[in-house]
Design an enzyme around this catalytic site. Structure first.
Site, PDB file in Angstrom:
ATOM      1  N   VAL A 148       6.485  23.569  41.371  1.00  0.00           N
ATOM      2  CA  VAL A 148       6.115  22.921  40.114  1.00  0.00           C
ATOM      3  C   VAL A 148       6.427  23.810  38.919  1.00  0.00           C
ATOM      4  O   VAL A 148       7.074  23.384  37.957  1.00  0.00           O
ATOM      5  CB  VAL A 148       4.618  22.534  40.138  1.00  0.00           C
ATOM      6  CG1 VAL A 148       4.135  22.119  38.753  1.00  0.00           C
ATOM      7  CG2 VAL A 148       4.399  21.405  41.125  1.00  0.00           C
ATOM      8  N   THR A 169      -2.797  20.888  40.623  1.00  0.00           N
ATOM      9  CA  THR A 169      -3.682  19.787  40.995  1.00  0.00           C
ATOM     10  C   THR A 169      -5.075  20.355  41.240  1.00  0.00           C
ATOM     11  O   THR A 169      -5.271  21.143  42.164  1.00  0.00           O
ATOM     12  CB  THR A 169      -3.154  19.091  42.261  1.00  0.00           C
ATOM     13  OG1 THR A 169      -1.826  18.639  41.982  1.00  0.00           O
ATOM     14  CG2 THR A 169      -4.029  17.928  42.663  1.00  0.00           C
ATOM     15  N   GLU A 190       0.890  17.148  37.486  1.00  0.00           N
ATOM     16  CA  GLU A 190       2.323  16.951  37.718  1.00  0.00           C
ATOM     17  C   GLU A 190       2.535  15.930  38.837  1.00  0.00           C
ATOM     18  O   GLU A 190       1.856  15.969  39.846  1.00  0.00           O
ATOM     19  CB  GLU A 190       2.964  18.300  38.096  1.00  0.00           C
ATOM     20  CG  GLU A 190       4.450  18.231  38.325  1.00  0.00           C
ATOM     21  CD  GLU A 190       5.181  17.550  37.173  1.00  0.00           C
ATOM     22  OE1 GLU A 190       5.030  17.974  36.013  1.00  0.00           O
ATOM     23  OE2 GLU A 190       5.888  16.553  37.419  1.00  0.00           O
ATOM     24  N   LYS A 216       8.238  14.821  42.746  1.00  0.00           N
ATOM     25  CA  LYS A 216       8.351  14.789  44.204  1.00  0.00           C
ATOM     26  C   LYS A 216       9.327  15.888  44.622  1.00  0.00           C
ATOM     27  O   LYS A 216      10.410  15.993  44.025  1.00  0.00           O
ATOM     28  CB  LYS A 216       8.917  13.440  44.689  1.00  0.00           C
ATOM     29  CG  LYS A 216       8.109  12.233  44.290  1.00  0.00           C
ATOM     30  CD  LYS A 216       8.723  10.955  44.839  1.00  0.00           C
ATOM     31  CE  LYS A 216       9.991  10.507  44.143  1.00  0.00           C
ATOM     32  NZ  LYS A 216       9.856  10.138  42.719  1.00  0.00           N
ATOM     33  N   LYS A 260      -4.572  12.212  39.023  1.00  0.00           N
ATOM     34  CA  LYS A 260      -3.652  12.861  39.966  1.00  0.00           C
ATOM     35  C   LYS A 260      -4.103  12.638  41.418  1.00  0.00           C
ATOM     36  O   LYS A 260      -3.320  12.249  42.282  1.00  0.00           O
ATOM     37  CB  LYS A 260      -3.576  14.364  39.647  1.00  0.00           C
ATOM     38  CG  LYS A 260      -2.800  15.181  40.653  1.00  0.00           C
ATOM     39  CD  LYS A 260      -1.333  14.792  40.709  1.00  0.00           C
ATOM     40  CE  LYS A 260      -0.650  15.397  41.917  1.00  0.00           C
ATOM     41  NZ  LYS A 260       0.743  14.985  42.056  1.00  0.00           N
ATOM     42  N   ASN A 263      -2.209  10.284  44.463  1.00  0.00           N
ATOM     43  CA  ASN A 263      -1.804  10.783  45.782  1.00  0.00           C
ATOM     44  C   ASN A 263      -2.584  10.110  46.901  1.00  0.00           C
ATOM     45  O   ASN A 263      -2.044   9.798  47.964  1.00  0.00           O
ATOM     46  CB  ASN A 263      -1.981  12.301  45.848  1.00  0.00           C
ATOM     47  CG  ASN A 263      -0.761  13.026  45.297  1.00  0.00           C
ATOM     48  OD1 ASN A 263       0.185  12.390  44.836  1.00  0.00           O
ATOM     49  ND2 ASN A 263      -0.782  14.345  45.330  1.00  0.00           N
ATOM     50  N   GLY A 314       2.997  14.678  55.480  1.00  0.00           N
ATOM     51  CA  GLY A 314       2.777  16.131  55.523  1.00  0.00           C
ATOM     52  C   GLY A 314       3.019  16.687  54.134  1.00  0.00           C
ATOM     53  O   GLY A 314       2.805  16.002  53.137  1.00  0.00           O
ATOM     54  N   CYS A 321       1.024  18.542  49.453  1.00  0.00           N
ATOM     55  CA  CYS A 321       0.150  17.807  48.533  1.00  0.00           C
ATOM     56  C   CYS A 321      -0.755  16.776  49.208  1.00  0.00           C
ATOM     57  O   CYS A 321      -1.974  16.906  49.167  1.00  0.00           O
ATOM     58  CB  CYS A 321       0.994  17.135  47.453  1.00  0.00           C
ATOM     59  SG  CYS A 321       1.713  18.347  46.342  1.00  0.00           S
TER      60      CYS A 321
HETATM   61  P1  NAD Z   1       3.771  27.020  45.305  1.00  0.00           P
HETATM   62  O1  NAD Z   1       2.943  27.601  46.384  1.00  0.00           O
HETATM   63  O2  NAD Z   1       5.200  26.639  45.576  1.00  0.00           O
HETATM   64  O3  NAD Z   1       3.803  28.037  44.059  1.00  0.00           O
HETATM   65  C1  NAD Z   1       2.669  28.636  43.510  1.00  0.00           C
HETATM   66  C2  NAD Z   1       3.099  29.952  42.866  1.00  0.00           C
HETATM   67  O4  NAD Z   1       1.981  30.495  42.165  1.00  0.00           O
HETATM   68  C3  NAD Z   1       3.534  31.011  43.870  1.00  0.00           C
HETATM   69  O5  NAD Z   1       4.823  31.498  43.535  1.00  0.00           O
HETATM   70  C4  NAD Z   1       2.465  32.104  43.732  1.00  0.00           C
HETATM   71  O6  NAD Z   1       2.980  33.411  43.933  1.00  0.00           O
HETATM   72  C5  NAD Z   1       2.026  31.909  42.295  1.00  0.00           C
HETATM   73  N1  NAD Z   1       0.720  32.470  41.976  1.00  0.00           N
HETATM   74  C6  NAD Z   1      -0.439  32.431  42.688  1.00  0.00           C
HETATM   75  N2  NAD Z   1      -1.423  33.053  42.019  1.00  0.00           N
HETATM   76  C7  NAD Z   1      -0.896  33.499  40.859  1.00  0.00           C
HETATM   77  C8  NAD Z   1      -1.420  34.191  39.740  1.00  0.00           C
HETATM   78  N3  NAD Z   1      -2.712  34.560  39.676  1.00  0.00           N
HETATM   79  N4  NAD Z   1      -0.594  34.467  38.716  1.00  0.00           N
HETATM   80  C9  NAD Z   1       0.705  34.093  38.762  1.00  0.00           C
HETATM   81  N5  NAD Z   1       1.263  33.427  39.790  1.00  0.00           N
HETATM   82  C10 NAD Z   1       0.465  33.135  40.822  1.00  0.00           C
HETATM   83  O7  NAD Z   1       2.961  25.784  44.755  1.00  0.00           O
HETATM   84  P2  NAD Z   1       3.524  24.416  44.136  1.00  0.00           P
HETATM   85  O8  NAD Z   1       4.023  23.546  45.219  1.00  0.00           O
HETATM   86  O9  NAD Z   1       4.409  24.721  42.976  1.00  0.00           O
HETATM   87  O10 NAD Z   1       2.167  23.785  43.605  1.00  0.00           O
HETATM   88  C11 NAD Z   1       1.488  24.282  42.470  1.00  0.00           C
HETATM   89  C12 NAD Z   1       0.410  23.281  42.094  1.00  0.00           C
HETATM   90  O11 NAD Z   1       1.022  22.033  41.706  1.00  0.00           O
HETATM   91  C13 NAD Z   1      -0.560  22.926  43.208  1.00  0.00           C
HETATM   92  O12 NAD Z   1      -1.818  22.688  42.660  1.00  0.00           O
HETATM   93  C14 NAD Z   1       0.012  21.643  43.773  1.00  0.00           C
HETATM   94  O13 NAD Z   1      -0.967  20.859  44.381  1.00  0.00           O
HETATM   95  C15 NAD Z   1       0.534  20.980  42.523  1.00  0.00           C
HETATM   96  N6  NAD Z   1       1.629  20.032  42.741  1.00  0.00           N
HETATM   97  C16 NAD Z   1       2.612  20.305  43.646  1.00  0.00           C
HETATM   98  C17 NAD Z   1       3.638  19.393  43.815  1.00  0.00           C
HETATM   99  C18 NAD Z   1       4.730  19.640  44.834  1.00  0.00           C
HETATM  100  O14 NAD Z   1       5.458  18.709  45.158  1.00  0.00           O
HETATM  101  N7  NAD Z   1       4.899  20.866  45.350  1.00  0.00           N
HETATM  102  C19 NAD Z   1       3.689  18.217  43.061  1.00  0.00           C
HETATM  103  C20 NAD Z   1       2.700  17.986  42.120  1.00  0.00           C
HETATM  104  C21 NAD Z   1       1.658  18.902  41.972  1.00  0.00           C
END
Ligand code: NAD
Length: 440
Positions: free
Chosen positions: A11, A121, A149, A152, A205, A209, A258, A261
């Site tokens: 994201v 989220t 966000e 997908k 959000k 989902n 899976g 999310c």
């Molecule tokens: P991710 O695990 O790919 O990335 C998270 C990043 O945050 C990692 O690189 C991690 O090192 C970093 N991080 C953790 N703690 C930190 C800190 N204190 N300071 C700086 N960086 C830090 O996660 P994601 O898939 O990008 O998801 C992020 C959020 O967005 C989640 O809440 C998820 O539910 C939500 N989201 C994800 C998607 C998706 O499709 N992946 C879609 C919509 C919403």
């Protein structure tokens, strides 16, 4: 505008790159030094169509930079997105430690009035906790927003650049105005920017989902009925999907949802509802059905080939939790493969993008081959988990020649059962007749 994005995962990286593309100066910050070093070298740590050129272009132009210095990123920015992970806690609730840690760091680094945006989220009530954490560290004014966000994985750049809608929860007119302005380049064709109160944005959000997960579990339940009655779930799907009130999307039965999310968000919403005295029973059923569905392919294999699979080779196509991503978090393939290995099978697998991730997870417990047909050599069966395009119209003659026995367990309904029987395959799919099994 000067924007910081804390957390450079799926994201954060996509949001940062897209916001830079529309002319903002964006600093993406993460605690992982290796990740930031790779990004600064122009290497993209995830597979996401269209992301690499976008990042490269904006890195070159200087509008996008990467750092591990989170305080410096905060100081240089007026708008700060928190896009860190919110994994599932042991009790199913969302683990907010990374979000609140980021909020504290922001508070400690505040040097002017800023807008802080919860993009991760997070359960209803979290923006208030973010505000508390920031304000505990600073006297500077902070505006907190919720901007969940909806991108997908596999279509993340497109989704961010052309969102169906943008949800913004605010408690100040100033924040509403700045956020509307920031997102204006992405909604030029008239898609909605919905400004609302923070709690509604946070709930939107999870509700979105959970609704999508509900459609999937519902169709998997209908598929179970079809299997028992000789009906074809594909016809039922088209029959109900053509009702405009229902619509045709997200009605495909399969091996269960899976990814990073749906599983965690459904569980977290159950937890929040239960805590607040709202009735989560519909979502509990969705979650239970999904757990059951993830064991579907393993169950079919065991029913057909027996509990002891020692000496048998099982080929696997598709490891990612869905097509067009390398993400294997909570992937149904993990359940099948662990079950096959426990029963003594030799597993040989292919995925167009998730092989590195699979190697990290399984090591030498499974064999991974770059050629999808090579994995079939000498296998007693092929098990399909992911609806990758190259699997949709394969060379059936080549498949049949390579497999020791022409048997396919298809968790995505990629092929026509009658056609498979005509070609001499024993073919199992979801919610449709089993075909090609020799009588007697
Ligand atoms: P991710 O695990 O790919 O990335 C998270 C990043 O945050 C990692 O690189 C991690 O090192 C970093 N991080 C953790 N703690 C930190 C800190 N204190 N300071 C700086 N960086 C830090 O996660 P994601 O898939 O990008 O998801 C992020 C959020 O967005 C989640 O809440 C998820 O539910 C939500 N989201 C994800 C998607 C998706 O499709 N992946 C879609 C919509 C919403």
């Amino acid at each position: 505008m000067h924007v910081a994005v804390i957390g450079t995962g799926y994201v954060g990286l996509v949001a940062g790159a897209c916001l830079a593309e529309t002319g903002n100066d964006v600093i993406c910050a993460d605690i992982l030094e290796e990740k930031i070093a790779r990004l600064n070298a122009g290497e993209i740590p995830i597979y996401e169509p269209g992301l690499e050129p976008l990042v490269a272009r904006n890195l070159r132009s200087g509008r996008l930079t990467f750092t591990t210095d989170i305080p410096a990123a905060v100081k240089a920015s007026d708008i700060i997105f928190i896009a860190v992970g919110t994994p599932r806690d042991e009790d199913g609730s969302a683990d907010l430690q990374h979000v609140l840690e980021a909020a504290r760091t922001i508070g400690q680094s505040m040097n002017t009035e800023k807008i802080v945006i919860a993009k991760s989220t997070v359960p209803v009530g979290t923006a208030a906790k973010v505000r508390e954490a920031v304000e505990a560290e600073t006297d500077h004014k902070v505006h907190v927003c919720s901007n969940p966000e909806f991108l997908k994985e596999g279509a993340a750049v497109d989704d961010f650049m052309k969102p169906d809608r943008v949800i913004i929860g605010v408690d100040s007119d100033y924040a509403a105005e700045v956020m509307r302005d920031l997102y204006s380049p992405f909604v030029r064709t008239g898609n909605a920017v919905l400004i609302m109160d923070i709690a509604s944005a946070e709930i939107t959000k999870y509700a979105a989902n959970a609704m999508l997960a509900t459609r999937i579990s519902f169709m998997n339940a209908v598929a179970g009925l079809c299997e028992r009655t000789g009906a074809d779930v594909n016809m039922v799907r088209q029959g109900i999907g053509s009702d405009q009130r229902i619509g045709s999307q997200f009605l495909f039965p399969g091996v269960g949802y899976g990814g990073s999310c749906f599983p965690k968000d459904v569980k977290a919403l159950i937890r929040t509802m239960a805590e607040l005295g709202a009735d989560p029973s519909i979502l509990q059923a969705v979650d239970d059905l999904n757990d059951h569905q993830k064991g579907l392919l393993l169950g079919l294999v065991v029913d057909r080939l027996g509990e002891d699979l020692t000496g048998l080779t099982i080929a696997v196509w598709g490891l990612a939790f869905k097509a067009n991503t390398d993400d294997m978090r909570e992937a149904p393939s993990l359940v099948t493969i662990e079950g096959l290995l426990e029963r003594g099978a030799r597993v040989v697998a292919h995925d167009p993008e998730a092989m590195t991730e699979a190697a990290r997870r399984f090591g030498d417990r499974i064999e991974l081959l770059d050629d999808a047909y090579a994995v079939l050599e000498g296998a007693t069966a092929l098990v399909i988990h992911t609806e990758w395009n190259p699997y949709r119209r394969p060379g059936f003659d080549r498949m049949k020649a390579a497999l020791a026995e022409p048997r396919i367990f298809d968790g995505r309904n990629l092929y026509d059962p009658a056609g498979m029987a005509r070609m001499g395959f024993e073919y199992y799919s979801v919610g449709r007749a089993v075909t090609g099994v020799a009588e007697g």
